[in-house]
Write a protein that holds these residues in place. Structure first.
Motif, PDB file in Angstrom:
ATOM      1  N   THR A 139     -67.771  80.527  53.339  1.00 24.91           N
ATOM      2  CA  THR A 139     -67.525  81.399  54.487  1.00 24.91           C
ATOM      3  C   THR A 139     -66.030  81.393  54.819  1.00 24.91           C
ATOM      4  O   THR A 139     -65.237  80.695  54.177  1.00 24.91           O
ATOM      5  N   GLU A 140     -65.659  82.150  55.860  1.00 24.82           N
ATOM      6  CA  GLU A 140     -64.244  82.356  56.169  1.00 24.82           C
ATOM      7  C   GLU A 140     -63.461  81.056  56.348  1.00 24.82           C
ATOM      8  O   GLU A 140     -62.279  80.990  56.014  1.00 24.82           O
ATOM      9  N   ASP A 155     -69.233  90.814  43.652  1.00 25.08           N
ATOM     10  CA  ASP A 155     -67.933  90.998  44.303  1.00 25.08           C
ATOM     11  C   ASP A 155     -67.317  92.356  43.989  1.00 25.08           C
ATOM     12  O   ASP A 155     -66.690  92.972  44.863  1.00 25.08           O
ATOM     13  N   MET A 174     -61.614  87.644  51.613  1.00 26.09           N
ATOM     14  CA  MET A 174     -62.203  86.838  52.671  1.00 26.09           C
ATOM     15  C   MET A 174     -61.108  86.179  53.509  1.00 26.09           C
ATOM     16  O   MET A 174     -61.260  86.022  54.721  1.00 26.09           O
ATOM     17  N   GLY A 233     -65.825  93.443  57.584  1.00 22.53           N
ATOM     18  CA  GLY A 233     -65.803  92.066  58.065  1.00 22.53           C
ATOM     19  C   GLY A 233     -65.942  91.963  59.574  1.00 22.53           C
ATOM     20  O   GLY A 233     -66.285  90.889  60.095  1.00 22.53           O
ATOM     21  N   ILE A 286     -64.311  90.051  54.007  1.00 27.78           N
ATOM     22  CA  ILE A 286     -65.614  89.588  53.528  1.00 27.78           C
ATOM     23  C   ILE A 286     -65.980  88.370  54.357  1.00 27.78           C
ATOM     24  O   ILE A 286     -65.138  87.507  54.596  1.00 27.78           O
ATOM     25  N   ASN A 287     -67.221  88.297  54.798  1.00 26.01           N
ATOM     26  CA  ASN A 287     -67.647  87.201  55.676  1.00 26.01           C
ATOM     27  C   ASN A 287     -68.263  86.028  54.937  1.00 26.01           C
ATOM     28  O   ASN A 287     -68.116  84.878  55.342  1.00 26.01           O
ATOM     29  N   CYS A 288     -68.948  86.296  53.835  1.00 21.86           N
ATOM     30  CA  CYS A 288     -69.655  85.234  53.109  1.00 21.86           C
ATOM     31  C   CYS A 288     -69.714  85.572  51.629  1.00 21.86           C
ATOM     32  O   CYS A 288     -69.938  86.740  51.263  1.00 21.86           O
ATOM     33  N   ALA A 299     -61.985  79.848  53.022  1.00 24.62           N
ATOM     34  CA  ALA A 299     -61.559  80.890  52.097  1.00 24.62           C
ATOM     35  C   ALA A 299     -60.182  80.621  51.502  1.00 24.62           C
ATOM     36  O   ALA A 299     -59.985  80.714  50.286  1.00 24.62           O
TER      37      ALA A 299
END
Length: 350
Positions: A337-338, A257, A293, A275, A298-300, A341
């Motif tokens: 995932t999103e 991260d 996210m 993203g 951030i996607n994943c 989040a």
């Protein structure tokens, strides 16, 4: 008359002996243990005070060589181990190697000199460990590997490895990417921010990722560079990628991260949308990453759990009790995932 006096004196002696014997019998409890006796008939017996186990010098002593404090994940990992040792009543000798394998060797030799019960180590890199582990084995001190693995010819040099399956983490990242871009035509350019060169997460995450994306020939890794698991190096390395390839970059796979956070700063400086213009996959699961996210940057996130302290201290106790441990202990972890989040960000403990 003299005979009568001698007779009476004899009885006095007998009486005194009998009183002495009775007194001894009254001071003996079960199995001959001495019990406290009241000095006054109106006073209760004086009881022994219980011994505080924490004051005894028989506590388990563990020497732990942490590789550094390069990221929020690592700091959470250190806190978890320190808190778990305190909770378990185990004395912990903690040494921070600051990313130096030589400092780790020095720390382990120091633990051997102190005759600790168990040594735990989070290795900076995989190689070069056989001689120092041999020293610990000759001293009769068991070794636990925490978080990262080592490569040695003799697996008996350590008891167990506690930590994530880095290869599987890379595979999880690859599976997400295949699904995310399943309808997007190629070629698709990918850049990879790796961790410390030669470390087990760097090697295994990269291998697992390639194992999966190899199913699609138009997914192309354009550049892969070490960025030392830090925000600063992630930012600088991503800047270099963007200067070289610009908008040809469609995907970033960051091995942690902190590097992803630094890369997002560089992407925004360049004028692209993290993203959206660049799909970002990261590994760890820190609160800061989840907050990004939530913002769609951030996607994943592939989870890598740093809270290994309770597992490590339980393993120490098992070893001290003479029990056999599995060669690998892997904590349960997820992929986020999103869609989850916002909810998950509130649950993060680090």
């Amino acid at each position: 008359m003299n005979g009568m006096n001698e007779f009476r004196a004899g009885w006095v002696i007998v009486a005194l002996v009998m009183l002495f014997v009775v007194g001894c019998e009254n001071t003996a409890g079960n199995n001959g243990r001495l019990e406290p006796v009241a000095t006054n008939a109106n006073e209760p017996p004086v009881k022994e005070q219980p011994i505080d186990p924490a004051s005894m010098e028989q506590r388990i002593v563990v020497g732990f060589s942490q590789l550094g404090s390069e990221s929020d994940w690592r700091k959470a990992n250190s806190r978890s181990i320190q808190e778990a040792a305190k909770e378990a009543g185990i004395r912990l000798l903690f040494e921070n190697a600051e990313q130096s394998q030589e400092k780790q060797f020095e720390a382990i030799r120091g633990f051997i000199d102190k005759k600790v019960d168990v040594i735990a180590v989070s290795p900076v890199i995989e190689s070069g460990w056989e001689p120092i582990l041999q020293e610990a084995k000759l001293a009769g001190i068991p070794i636990i590997l925490a978080d990262r693995a080592v490569k040695v010819s003799d697996p008996s040099l350590y008891v167990t490895t506690i930590g994530s399956d880095f290869f599987e983490e890379g595979r999880k990242a690859g599976k997400y990417l295949l699904d995310k871009l399943r309808n997007e035509p190629g070629p698709i350019g990918i850049v990879e921010l790796q961790g410390t060169a030669g470390s087990s997460p760097t090697i295994e995450r990269g291998s697992g990722f390639r194992d999966i994306i190899g199913e699609r020939g138009d997914l192309v890794i354009q550049r892969a560079e070490p960025a030392d698991f830090t925000v600063e190096q992630g930012r600088e390395t991503m800047r270099a990628f963007l200067q070289e390839m610009g908008s040809d970059i469609r995907v970033l796979f960051a091995h942690n991260d902190d590097m992803a956070i630094g890369a997002i700063e560089a992407i925004e400086e360049y004028g692209l949308r993290p993203g959206e213009d660049i799909v970002i996959i990261s590994v760890d699961g820190t609160r800061k990453a989840f907050e990004l996210m939530v913002e769609g940057k951030i996607n994943c996130i592939v989870e890598c759990n740093p809270l290994l302290g309770p597992i490590l201290m339980q393993a120490v106790r098992e070893i001290m009790e003479g029990r056999t441990l599995p060669k690998r202990i892997v904590p349960q972890e997820s992929v986020f995932t999103e869609g989850v989040a916002e909810k998950e960000a509130a649950n993060r403990q680090y």
